[in-house]
Design an enzyme around this catalytic site. Structure first.
Site, mmCIF file in Angstrom:
data_model
loop_
_atom_site.group_PDB
_atom_site.id
_atom_site.type_symbol
_atom_site.label_atom_id
_atom_site.label_comp_id
_atom_site.label_asym_id
_atom_site.label_seq_id
_atom_site.Cartn_x
_atom_site.Cartn_y
_atom_site.Cartn_z
ATOM 1 N N HIS A 72 0.829 -1.212 0.000
ATOM 2 C CA HIS A 72 0.000 0.000 0.000
ATOM 3 C C HIS A 72 0.858 1.254 0.000
ATOM 4 C CE1 HIS A 72 -4.155 -1.653 1.269
ATOM 5 N NE2 HIS A 72 -3.499 -2.538 0.561
ATOM 6 N N TYR A 201 -9.507 5.465 7.145
ATOM 7 C CA TYR A 201 -9.717 5.772 8.567
ATOM 8 C C TYR A 201 -10.695 6.940 8.624
ATOM 9 C CZ TYR A 201 -5.382 3.201 9.778
ATOM 10 O OH TYR A 201 -4.397 2.247 9.959
ATOM 11 N N PRO A 293 -4.858 0.262 18.565
ATOM 12 C CA PRO A 293 -4.552 -0.204 17.210
ATOM 13 C C PRO A 293 -4.616 0.874 16.112
ATOM 14 C CG PRO A 293 -6.710 -0.991 17.909
ATOM 15 C CD PRO A 293 -6.108 -0.317 19.087
ATOM 16 N N LYS A 297 0.563 -0.182 15.100
ATOM 17 C CA LYS A 297 1.949 -0.275 15.565
ATOM 18 C C LYS A 297 2.281 -1.489 16.439
ATOM 19 C CE LYS A 297 3.749 3.075 13.510
ATOM 20 N NZ LYS A 297 3.577 2.370 12.238
ATOM 21 N N TYR A 385 3.670 6.456 10.290
ATOM 22 C CA TYR A 385 2.830 5.329 9.875
ATOM 23 C C TYR A 385 3.663 4.238 9.195
ATOM 24 C CZ TYR A 385 -1.361 2.850 8.414
ATOM 25 O OH TYR A 385 -2.342 1.888 8.245
HETATM 26 P P1 RFL Z 1 0.739 -12.041 21.486
HETATM 27 O O1 RFL Z 1 0.389 -12.087 20.052
HETATM 28 O O2 RFL Z 1 -0.308 -11.677 22.463
HETATM 29 O O3 RFL Z 1 1.340 -13.465 21.859
HETATM 30 C C1 RFL Z 1 1.601 -13.856 23.190
HETATM 31 C C2 RFL Z 1 1.596 -15.367 23.289
HETATM 32 O O4 RFL Z 1 1.887 -15.735 24.655
HETATM 33 C C3 RFL Z 1 0.996 -16.751 25.085
HETATM 34 N N1 RFL Z 1 0.847 -16.677 26.557
HETATM 35 C C4 RFL Z 1 1.467 -17.511 27.407
HETATM 36 N N2 RFL Z 1 2.312 -18.524 27.203
HETATM 37 C C5 RFL Z 1 2.766 -19.177 28.290
HETATM 38 N N3 RFL Z 1 2.419 -18.857 29.579
HETATM 39 C C6 RFL Z 1 1.575 -17.840 29.820
HETATM 40 N N4 RFL Z 1 1.244 -17.518 31.080
HETATM 41 C C7 RFL Z 1 1.068 -17.107 28.704
HETATM 42 N N5 RFL Z 1 0.241 -16.056 28.582
HETATM 43 C C8 RFL Z 1 0.110 -15.811 27.274
HETATM 44 C C9 RFL Z 1 -0.299 -16.460 24.322
HETATM 45 O O5 RFL Z 1 -1.078 -17.651 24.214
HETATM 46 C C10 RFL Z 1 0.232 -15.970 22.972
HETATM 47 O O6 RFL Z 1 0.360 -17.022 22.041
HETATM 48 O O7 RFL Z 1 1.963 -11.034 21.752
HETATM 49 P P2 RFL Z 1 3.201 -10.603 20.799
HETATM 50 O O8 RFL Z 1 3.886 -11.801 20.227
HETATM 51 O O9 RFL Z 1 3.973 -9.618 21.603
HETATM 52 O O10 RFL Z 1 2.531 -9.842 19.550
HETATM 53 C C11 RFL Z 1 1.877 -8.609 19.706
HETATM 54 C C12 RFL Z 1 0.762 -8.458 18.670
HETATM 55 O O11 RFL Z 1 -0.063 -9.615 18.730
HETATM 56 C C13 RFL Z 1 -0.085 -7.188 18.897
HETATM 57 O O12 RFL Z 1 0.719 -6.116 19.268
HETATM 58 C C14 RFL Z 1 -0.868 -6.788 17.623
HETATM 59 O O13 RFL Z 1 -1.851 -7.738 17.304
HETATM 60 C C15 RFL Z 1 -1.553 -5.411 17.812
HETATM 61 N N6 RFL Z 1 -2.389 -5.003 16.666
HETATM 62 C C16 RFL Z 1 -1.829 -4.470 15.525
HETATM 63 N N7 RFL Z 1 -0.488 -4.330 15.422
HETATM 64 C C17 RFL Z 1 0.066 -3.875 14.260
HETATM 65 O O14 RFL Z 1 1.299 -3.732 14.216
HETATM 66 N N8 RFL Z 1 -0.678 -3.553 13.146
HETATM 67 C C18 RFL Z 1 -2.026 -3.675 13.168
HETATM 68 O O15 RFL Z 1 -2.659 -3.444 12.131
HETATM 69 C C19 RFL Z 1 -2.662 -4.105 14.397
HETATM 70 N N9 RFL Z 1 -3.989 -4.246 14.473
HETATM 71 C C20 RFL Z 1 -3.783 -5.156 16.737
HETATM 72 C C21 RFL Z 1 -4.567 -4.743 15.619
HETATM 73 C C22 RFL Z 1 -4.413 -5.687 17.872
HETATM 74 C C23 RFL Z 1 -5.785 -5.795 17.903
HETATM 75 N N10 RFL Z 1 -6.372 -6.341 19.055
HETATM 76 C C24 RFL Z 1 -7.121 -7.550 19.036
HETATM 77 C C25 RFL Z 1 -6.014 -5.796 20.333
HETATM 78 C C26 RFL Z 1 -5.939 -4.853 15.641
HETATM 79 C C27 RFL Z 1 -6.556 -5.336 16.791
HETATM 80 C C28 RFL Z 1 -8.055 -5.389 16.804
HETATM 81 C C1 PHB Z 2 -6.347 -4.440 10.459
HETATM 82 O O1 PHB Z 2 -6.409 -4.663 9.245
HETATM 83 O O2 PHB Z 2 -6.679 -5.288 11.294
HETATM 84 C C2 PHB Z 2 -5.892 -3.103 10.932
HETATM 85 C C3 PHB Z 2 -5.402 -2.187 10.014
HETATM 86 C C4 PHB Z 2 -4.983 -0.937 10.446
HETATM 87 C C5 PHB Z 2 -5.062 -0.613 11.792
HETATM 88 C C6 PHB Z 2 -5.538 -1.548 12.714
HETATM 89 C C7 PHB Z 2 -5.961 -2.790 12.287
HETATM 90 O O3 PHB Z 2 -4.662 0.618 12.213
#
Ligand code: RFL
Ligand code: PHB
Length: 390
Positions: A72, A201, A293, A297, A385
């Protein structure tokens, strides 16, 4: 059992670290409390910075990303019904973002780990890090009814915000700074073509909306909702109607609807825990910090933490120098705070807050007009971004 680095958590942070260490001939074992299926059905991020994609390449797991990702060059910001295009490519001198699901990235990393036969425990109970204040740390857990101990040189706490690692440092050793927002995001995934080639957005008087995607045939949409709402309160018809109301008519008219594959609500918060190192325990990713989110980041910060930690550990094992691991916390936190600032700013500008005064609303409009009329303001947004360098 003995390994060099015991990794708690098999999310993107833990898996990416494991793969980079393996390629540098550093032994590691991953332990996660969830099952593999559970991890692969969580729907999370969608936008990867070029730096994150480069790390996946360095880890040797970028084949599917290269073949399937969507590059993108920009996105649209909408205020009420006025659309302003942010030309990421033009404003940053040629940078882009990759749209590729976190679930797919996790699957690629898991497949690579499995293909190399690297030790991974899923569905582990009672995972605990021990003795990380000394030279002989250990991780204990129970898997399939068996108690297992991993003796190691270092522990990487990559177990997210609800994990055990961030709860393990002694009282008073960690400072947690937090900001919460009075709303959440209700997300919906559906097999319909995205409404636009780029992300949209939107700040609308009924609340924020985001049009995103996973592929040319799969869309991801979000709308701001009250924190008290439950998914059960939202039929898919109600979601689609509300989404369309928050977008300009010409965009809303192009939305294709279908029964959802998934709907979920995520609260928005900003959290930083300092420092990110406690003796031989290192925190990385969501275990150390959370961003709302809006700026996309979270996953990208997890990747940059892993970069700094991996380089530090590689230096330790290959050059016998602890300079990199000693600098880890400060280096990672410097980048974390930049992303926290940006994510807080974008969240503040794009959402409707429950108690907003007319003054607050005018400030949001002034922010938007700055972006429309000042190339400097748009460039600052674009630079953040696409991701600051690491
Ligand atoms: P995770 O992915 O939460 O993985 C942690 C793992 O640890 C396990 N765990 C345990 N294991 C052993 N013992 C325990 N006591 C444990 N407790 C937990 C869990 O089962 C899991 O497998 O953390 P990690 O690896 O640091 O990754 C972080 C990302 O997942 C997170 O920051 C992103 O998803 C945030 N996020 C976004 N980030 C972006 O860079 N770009 C995006 O577009 C974006 N969109 C989003 C998002 C997060 C969202 N939510 C659901 C909050 C959109 C949404 C809606
Ligand atoms: C997504 O596609 O899940 C998404 C994209 C951009 C954002 C957050 C989530 O800022």
């Amino acid at each position: 059992m003995r390994t060099q680095v015991a990794i708690i958590g098999s999310g993107p942070a833990g898996l990416l670290l494991g793969q980079l260490l393996y390629r540098a001939s550093i032994d590691n074992v991953i332990v996660d409390r969830a099952s593999k299926t559970h991890i692969l059905t969580r729907i999370r991020a969608g936008v990867l910075e070029e730096g994150t994609a480069a790390l996946l390449e360095q880890a040797g797991v970028d084949a599917r990303l290269k073949a399937q990702n969507l590059l993108h060059d920009g996105f649209d910001l909408v205020f009420d019904n006025e659309v302003h295009h942010i030309d990421l490519f033009g404003l940053t001198g040629g940078k882009r973002v990759h749209v590729y699901g976190q679930t797919e990235m996790t699957r690629d990393l898991m497949d690579a780990r499995e293909a190399e036969g690297l030790e991974t425990y899923y569905g582990a109970d009672d995972v605990l890090p021990h003795d990380f204040d000394g030279d002989n740390p250990r991780v204990s857990f129970v898997c399939d009814g068996q108690s297992i101990d991993i003796d190691c040189d270092f522990i990487a706490g990559c177990d997210g915000f609800h994990g055990v690692s961030r709860q393990s440092p002694p009282a008073g050793a960690m400072t947690v700074m937090e900001k919460t927002y009075p709303f959440g995001w209700l997300g919906l995934m559906a097999d319909v073509p995205p409404v636009s080639d780029e992300l949209i957005y939107a700040n609308h008087q009924r609340g924020f909306a985001l049009c995103s995607m996973r592929s040319p045939t799969r869309s991801r949409y979000y709308i701001q909702c009250p924190l008290e709402d439950h998914v059960e309160d939202w039929s898919d018809t109600r979601f689609w109607d509300e989404l369309r109301r928050r977008l300009p008519a010409q965009i809303a008219a192009k939305i294709t609807t279908a029964p959802p594959l998934e709907m979920s609500i995520a609260p928005l918060r900003s959290v930083v825990s300092e420092p990110m190192r406690f003796g031989r325990l290192f925190l990385a990713g969501d275990a150390a910090h959370i961003v709302p989110p809006t700026g996309a980041k979270g996953l990208n910060l997890a990747a940059s933490d892993v970069h700094y930690l991996f380089e530090g550990l590689r230096e330790f094992y290959t050059d016998r120098s602890s300079a990199g691991i000693d600098a880890y916390s400060a280096r990672a936190l410097h980048r974390v705070w930049n992303a926290e600032r940006f994510s807080w700013w974008m969240t503040s500008v794009m959402h409707r807050f429950p108690q907003m005064s007319a003054f607050d609303r005018r400030l949001q409009q002034a922010e938007f007009y700055q972006l429309v009329h000042s190339k400097a303001a748009s460039t600052a947004l674009a630079e953040n971004y696409v991701g600051l360098p690491f």
